[in-house]
Write a protein that holds these residues in place. Structure first.
Motif, PDB file in Angstrom:
ATOM      1  N   ARG A 161     -60.289  -3.768  64.617  1.00 14.70           N
ATOM      2  CA  ARG A 161     -60.769  -4.364  65.867  1.00 14.70           C
ATOM      3  C   ARG A 161     -60.345  -3.512  67.074  1.00 14.70           C
ATOM      4  O   ARG A 161     -61.136  -3.266  67.979  1.00 14.70           O
ATOM      5  CB  ARG A 161     -60.182  -5.777  65.987  1.00 14.70           C
ATOM      6  N   ILE A 162     -59.093  -3.051  67.056  1.00 11.11           N
ATOM      7  CA  ILE A 162     -58.615  -2.194  68.148  1.00 11.11           C
ATOM      8  C   ILE A 162     -59.428  -0.909  68.178  1.00 11.11           C
ATOM      9  O   ILE A 162     -59.863  -0.452  69.232  1.00 11.11           O
ATOM     10  CB  ILE A 162     -57.108  -1.877  67.974  1.00 11.11           C
ATOM     11  N   PRO A 198     -52.345  -8.999  60.778  1.00 11.62           N
ATOM     12  CA  PRO A 198     -53.472  -9.268  59.871  1.00 11.62           C
ATOM     13  C   PRO A 198     -54.302  -7.990  59.683  1.00 11.62           C
ATOM     14  O   PRO A 198     -54.374  -7.171  60.599  1.00 11.62           O
ATOM     15  CB  PRO A 198     -54.273 -10.347  60.604  1.00 11.62           C
ATOM     16  N   SER A 253     -62.869  -1.531  69.654  1.00 13.26           N
ATOM     17  CA  SER A 253     -62.790  -1.678  71.113  1.00 13.26           C
ATOM     18  C   SER A 253     -62.545  -0.328  71.773  1.00 13.26           C
ATOM     19  O   SER A 253     -63.067  -0.043  72.843  1.00 13.26           O
ATOM     20  CB  SER A 253     -61.658  -2.614  71.511  1.00 13.26           C
ATOM     21  N   ALA A 254     -61.727   0.490  71.104  1.00 12.40           N
ATOM     22  CA  ALA A 254     -61.398   1.792  71.671  1.00 12.40           C
ATOM     23  C   ALA A 254     -62.648   2.657  71.815  1.00 12.40           C
ATOM     24  O   ALA A 254     -62.896   3.248  72.858  1.00 12.40           O
ATOM     25  CB  ALA A 254     -60.362   2.493  70.801  1.00 12.40           C
ATOM     26  N   LEU A 270     -50.722   4.405  64.108  1.00  7.98           N
ATOM     27  CA  LEU A 270     -50.866   2.957  64.010  1.00  7.98           C
ATOM     28  C   LEU A 270     -50.368   2.514  62.648  1.00  7.98           C
ATOM     29  O   LEU A 270     -50.643   3.142  61.649  1.00  7.98           O
ATOM     30  CB  LEU A 270     -52.317   2.531  64.198  1.00  7.98           C
ATOM     31  N   GLY A 271     -49.659   1.424  62.622  1.00  5.87           N
ATOM     32  CA  GLY A 271     -49.237   0.852  61.349  1.00  5.87           C
ATOM     33  C   GLY A 271     -48.083   1.572  60.705  1.00  5.87           C
ATOM     34  O   GLY A 271     -47.774   1.346  59.560  1.00  5.87           O
ATOM     35  N   LEU A 286     -56.812  -6.434  62.345  1.00 10.02           N
ATOM     36  CA  LEU A 286     -56.416  -6.112  63.719  1.00 10.02           C
ATOM     37  C   LEU A 286     -56.691  -4.657  64.107  1.00 10.02           C
ATOM     38  O   LEU A 286     -57.262  -4.383  65.156  1.00 10.02           O
ATOM     39  CB  LEU A 286     -54.936  -6.458  63.931  1.00 10.02           C
ATOM     40  N   TRP A 287     -56.315  -3.705  63.226  1.00  8.05           N
ATOM     41  CA  TRP A 287     -56.497  -2.293  63.610  1.00  8.05           C
ATOM     42  C   TRP A 287     -57.965  -1.905  63.686  1.00  8.05           C
ATOM     43  O   TRP A 287     -58.364  -1.232  64.638  1.00  8.05           O
ATOM     44  CB  TRP A 287     -55.696  -1.371  62.701  1.00  8.05           C
ATOM     45  N   ALA A 325     -56.874   6.205  66.014  1.00 11.58           N
ATOM     46  CA  ALA A 325     -57.494   5.414  67.064  1.00 11.58           C
ATOM     47  C   ALA A 325     -57.415   6.189  68.353  1.00 11.58           C
ATOM     48  O   ALA A 325     -56.540   7.005  68.542  1.00 11.58           O
ATOM     49  CB  ALA A 325     -56.789   4.072  67.234  1.00 11.58           C
ATOM     50  N   GLY A 326     -58.361   5.941  69.226  1.00 14.72           N
ATOM     51  CA  GLY A 326     -58.242   6.614  70.504  1.00 14.72           C
ATOM     52  C   GLY A 326     -59.513   6.539  71.289  1.00 14.72           C
ATOM     53  O   GLY A 326     -60.567   6.276  70.736  1.00 14.72           O
ATOM     54  N   PHE A 327     -59.400   6.699  72.579  1.00 10.91           N
ATOM     55  CA  PHE A 327     -60.607   6.886  73.350  1.00 10.91           C
ATOM     56  C   PHE A 327     -60.306   7.648  74.611  1.00 10.91           C
ATOM     57  O   PHE A 327     -59.177   7.735  75.055  1.00 10.91           O
ATOM     58  CB  PHE A 327     -61.324   5.564  73.618  1.00 10.91           C
TER      59      PHE A 327
END
Lengths: 252, 152
Positions: free
Chosen positions: A72-73, A66, A76-77, A156-157, A69-70, A132-134
């Motif tokens: 949201r990730i 969906p 959070s990251a 991602l993706g 999703l990315w 993305a990353g942390f």
């Protein structure tokens, strides 16, 4: 299969197999997972079974995730990075409050710069670039050659390799590919450093297929920067700024 | 690794889009937390990532079925003319397929229902209408058979 580790007995190996197959109940599954962290024989047996059964993953049809999703990730990251830094900060209340304020500011700046790079990529190319990353910040400084900052740079993706970036306390940076990057013959990957709070990345040179090691002082002491990888014409960006999509990124 | 592949796996295991999204989300965060544990020389990023996802999805699934006792188990795996045909696209897949064929119908079904659909020992017992102890020994016999065949 298990390389230098001694072979597991049948009971250990079957437990590893059932763990990988996923048939144990929740409590046993958790116990085996925990024990594998301190038992190298069990850990190696699990890895061997993961390798044996991995082809079964191909029996499942891919399903587009969906759209939410990315993001949201990603959210959070960034939250995870802040939490990690908060743990690492001094117990002094005033300093902690100042650090928290700075963190919130940093995070906003990070979010802005990620948006900036996503926008740039999407505008110039149909290719969607997700970043993305942390940071995984180690509170106590480990002895040299062990890295104290680690980031995985993930696409991602889309299909592609993962890069793992590691920085030592003196700011030396190593970026290694996990897998084989497939780049068109007339293209190169280029590595960039984007310091927190800055909007213009600094070039770190073309990223060879086998990875690269860059000297001390490349990464700011204590982290606080993003490592980005963009797709460029052969030989690297002609302008000193990314001209292609930012394919990989992670904070360090 | 393709995100659609990971999400597809999570959806098959958890059977619900919200739980599948949770599993992919958690697995990606674990990737970051465990990046330092990963040995790139082993070159098994794809296996590492899909394994993290499977463990997370199975954990979510087990907790969930405890809450909703009697949750309907997943449908039977793909029962087309040759449900294992996707395996032949790689050398390790071909070896696994040959060994699954050697197992025979019953034992092969146990492995697939567990790995692909995430059925636990007790769910397998319900699905296959067999006592729990019998199912456990079927699973172990299937795994030993696979290992013997793959190592020969």
């Amino acid at each position: 299969m298990s390389g230098g580790t001694s072979a597991p007995d049948d009971e250990t190996d079957l437990l590893a197999a059932e763990y990988v197959l996923g048939t144990l109940d929740a409590a046993d599954q958790a116990t085996v997972g925990r024990e594998a962290e301190t038992d190298p024989v069990l850990e190696a047996a699990i890895r061997a079974w993961e390798d044996r059964l991995a082809p079964l993953n191909r029996l499942v049809a891919p399903v587009t995730p969906p759209p939410g999703l990315w993001p949201r990730i990603e959210a959070s990251a960034w939250g995870g990075a802040a939490a990690a830094r908060r743990v690492a900060s001094a117990p002094d209340v005033e300093r902690q409050r100042a650090a928290t304020t700075r963190l919130i500011r940093d995070r906003n700046a990070q979010r802005r710069s990620v948006r900036l790079w996503r926008g740039a990529a999407a505008a110039g190319f149909a290719l969607a670039a997700a970043v993305a990353g942390f940071a995984v910040l180690r509170p106590q400084a480990p002895p040299p050659p062990r890295p104290d900052l680690v980031a995985a740079l993930l696409p991602l993706g889309q299909q592609g390799p993962i890069f793992v970036a590691q920085a030592t306390a003196d700011g030396a940076l190593t970026v290694r590919p996990v897998g084989t990057p497939r780049i068109a013959p007339d293209r190169d990957l280029e590595l960039w450093l984007l310091r927190d709070g800055e909007t213009v990345p600094r070039p770190l040179g073309v990223l060879p297929a086998g990875g690269v090691h860059l000297a001390a002082g490349t990464v700011p002491r204590g982290g606080g920067a993003k490592i980005l990888v963009s797709l460029e014409p052969r030989g690297g960006s002609p302008t000193g700024l990314p001209t292609g999509p930012v394919l990989y990124g992670g904070s360090i | 690794m393709q995100s659609a592949r990971l999400y597809g796996q999570a959806l098959r295991l958890t059977r619900q889009p919200q739980l599948a999204a949770d599993a992919v989300h958690d697995a990606f965060l674990q990737v970051w937390q465990r990046a330092s544990q990963f040995d790139p020389a082993r070159g098994r990023a794809e296996v590492w990532l899909s394994s993290l996802l499977r463990y997370r999805a199975i954990d979510i699934l087990r907790k969930r079925s405890r809450e909703n006792y009697g949750l309907e188990p997943a449908d039977e795996p793909d029962t087309g003319p040759d449900p294992l045909h996707q395996l032949v696209s790689s050398a390790d897949g071909q070896a696994l397929r040959r060994c699954l064929d050697e197992l025979g119908e019953g034992q092969r079904r146990v492995v697939l229902l567990a790995f692909v659909d995430g059925l636990s020992h007790s769910e397998l017992a319900i699905r296959l209408k067999a006592p729990l102890g019998t199912v456990k020994s079927w699973v172990r016999r299937s795994l030993l058979g696979l290992r013997r065949c793959l190592e020969s």
